[in-house]
Design a protein around this motif. Sequence first.
Motif, PDB file in Angstrom:
ATOM      1  N   ALA A   1       0.818  -1.312   0.016  1.00  0.00           N
ATOM      2  CA  ALA A   1      -0.105   0.059  -0.018  1.00  0.00           C
ATOM      3  C   ALA A   1       0.954   1.502  -0.148  1.00  0.00           C
ATOM      4  N   ALA A   2       1.978   1.102   0.553  1.00  0.00           N
ATOM      5  CA  ALA A   2       3.000   2.380   0.601  1.00  0.00           C
ATOM      6  C   ALA A   2       3.821   2.462  -0.808  1.00  0.00           C
ATOM      7  N   ILE A   3       3.626   1.375  -1.363  1.00  0.00           N
ATOM      8  CA  ILE A   3       4.755   1.279  -2.750  1.00  0.00           C
ATOM      9  C   ILE A   3       4.140   1.966  -3.839  1.00  0.00           C
ATOM     10  N   ARG A   4       2.785   1.187  -4.036  1.00  0.00           N
ATOM     11  CA  ARG A   4       2.072   1.182  -5.128  1.00  0.00           C
ATOM     12  C   ARG A   4       1.747   2.751  -5.640  1.00  0.00           C
ATOM     13  N   PRO A   5       1.424   3.579  -4.805  1.00  0.00           N
ATOM     14  CA  PRO A   5       1.089   4.984  -5.333  1.00  0.00           C
ATOM     15  C   PRO A   5       2.345   5.773  -6.194  1.00  0.00           C
ATOM     16  N   HIS A   6       3.651   4.952  -5.632  1.00  0.00           N
ATOM     17  CA  HIS A   6       4.803   5.833  -6.380  1.00  0.00           C
ATOM     18  C   HIS A   6       5.306   4.915  -7.392  1.00  0.00           C
ATOM     19  N   PHE A   7       4.954   4.019  -7.741  1.00  0.00           N
ATOM     20  CA  PHE A   7       5.401   3.335  -8.758  1.00  0.00           C
ATOM     21  C   PHE A   7       5.108   4.052 -10.409  1.00  0.00           C
TER      22      PHE A   7
ATOM     23  N   SER B   1      23.824   2.899  -4.066  1.00  0.00           N
ATOM     24  CA  SER B   1      22.307   2.509  -4.538  1.00  0.00           C
ATOM     25  C   SER B   1      21.379   3.716  -4.226  1.00  0.00           C
ATOM     26  N   PRO B   2      20.286   3.446  -5.264  1.00  0.00           N
ATOM     27  CA  PRO B   2      19.131   4.364  -5.111  1.00  0.00           C
ATOM     28  C   PRO B   2      18.225   4.310  -3.853  1.00  0.00           C
ATOM     29  N   VAL B   3      17.576   5.258  -3.390  1.00  0.00           N
ATOM     30  CA  VAL B   3      16.620   5.151  -2.514  1.00  0.00           C
ATOM     31  C   VAL B   3      15.523   6.084  -2.645  1.00  0.00           C
ATOM     32  N   THR B   4      14.297   5.943  -2.472  1.00  0.00           N
ATOM     33  CA  THR B   4      13.020   6.739  -2.722  1.00  0.00           C
ATOM     34  C   THR B   4      12.110   6.689  -1.475  1.00  0.00           C
ATOM     35  N   ILE B   5      11.246   7.718  -1.561  1.00  0.00           N
ATOM     36  CA  ILE B   5      10.316   7.868  -0.754  1.00  0.00           C
ATOM     37  C   ILE B   5       9.706   6.515  -0.349  1.00  0.00           C
ATOM     38  N   ALA B   6       9.167   5.720  -1.672  1.00  0.00           N
ATOM     39  CA  ALA B   6       8.391   4.479  -1.449  1.00  0.00           C
ATOM     40  C   ALA B   6       9.235   3.588  -0.608  1.00  0.00           C
ATOM     41  N   ASP B   7      10.624   3.430  -0.764  1.00  0.00           N
ATOM     42  CA  ASP B   7      11.265   2.646   0.187  1.00  0.00           C
ATOM     43  C   ASP B   7      11.299   2.704   1.569  1.00  0.00           C
ATOM     44  N   ARG B   8      11.271   4.300   2.012  1.00  0.00           N
ATOM     45  CA  ARG B   8      11.293   4.542   3.547  1.00  0.00           C
ATOM     46  C   ARG B   8       9.781   4.566   3.807  1.00  0.00           C
ATOM     47  N   ALA B   9       8.742   4.945   3.295  1.00  0.00           N
ATOM     48  CA  ALA B   9       7.502   4.705   3.641  1.00  0.00           C
ATOM     49  C   ALA B   9       7.160   3.274   4.004  1.00  0.00           C
ATOM     50  N   ALA B  10       7.246   2.404   2.905  1.00  0.00           N
ATOM     51  CA  ALA B  10       7.144   0.942   3.237  1.00  0.00           C
ATOM     52  C   ALA B  10       7.855   0.291   4.424  1.00  0.00           C
ATOM     53  N   GLU B  11       9.094   0.701   4.589  1.00  0.00           N
ATOM     54  CA  GLU B  11       9.774   0.233   5.689  1.00  0.00           C
ATOM     55  C   GLU B  11       9.139   0.651   7.118  1.00  0.00           C
TER      56      GLU B  11
END
Length: 265
Positions: free
Chosen positions: A27-33, A46-56
């Motif tokens: 649910a945290a990842i899908r809106p950002h894909f 290595s890259p990191v995004t708001i989706a990585d951080r929100a999901a964790e």
Amino acid sequence: MRDIPAFSVSADTLIGFANHLADLAGAAIRPHFRQRLDIEAKGDASPVTIADRAAETAMRQAIEAKYPDHGIYGEEYGHVRPEAPWQWILDPIDGTKSFVTGLPIFGTLIALTFEGQPVLGVIDQPNMRDRWVGALGRATIFNGMATRANPRSDLAKAAVATTSVGLFNAAEAAAFESLRKACWLNRLSGDCIVFGLVASGFVDVVVESRVQPYDYAALVPVVEGAGGVITDWEGRPLDTRNPARVLAAANPALHAAAQAYLSGA
């Protein structure tokens, strides 16, 4: 298949909770894909995004609420309670390079370990809604049904995969090239998804260079619960406390054949 008495602590409850964590991460990842995101480079480039951080963050909050005495080790926010016998090991997006380039071959990895041994693992692809769940002593489940790895043992008919040959050093690259030539088909990229595809009988061998526990802990119960074998390149069990070079295969015969090309590299 390895077995330890870890699931005297309500196996079904733990499996259900791991599925809940995967739902939260998805649910945290899908809106950002396939959206235009700010992409940061971590210390290892290595890259990191708001989706990585929100999901964790979502998964960590749920674990703290449900199991406050368990440890947590996540790629983005590190370790809490590392001395606890139970540890949740999280990679919110395994394959962030694929994620940021719009390729749906990334996944969320959720592992539960007991005294360093993986006892429960989830590989979840939140956009395609594909999910593999493995637990010691149980068959791996893919999208609600039991799944099995391929029984064929001929390396010449095998499909081999790795995330990127660029991650190997010179000796490792030479060993993988020899293995690749011995196989029928090879694929690059896929990250955790190709390990799920080993469990489902589509990929036969996966080789990875040195990866972190959050990259591989969840893969162990998934591969083993489908009849596969997953170890380091020397054939030793993976215990989740150290980086490792990972070799997974659909069955013991294929694993032994592939390891012969890799050991010593």
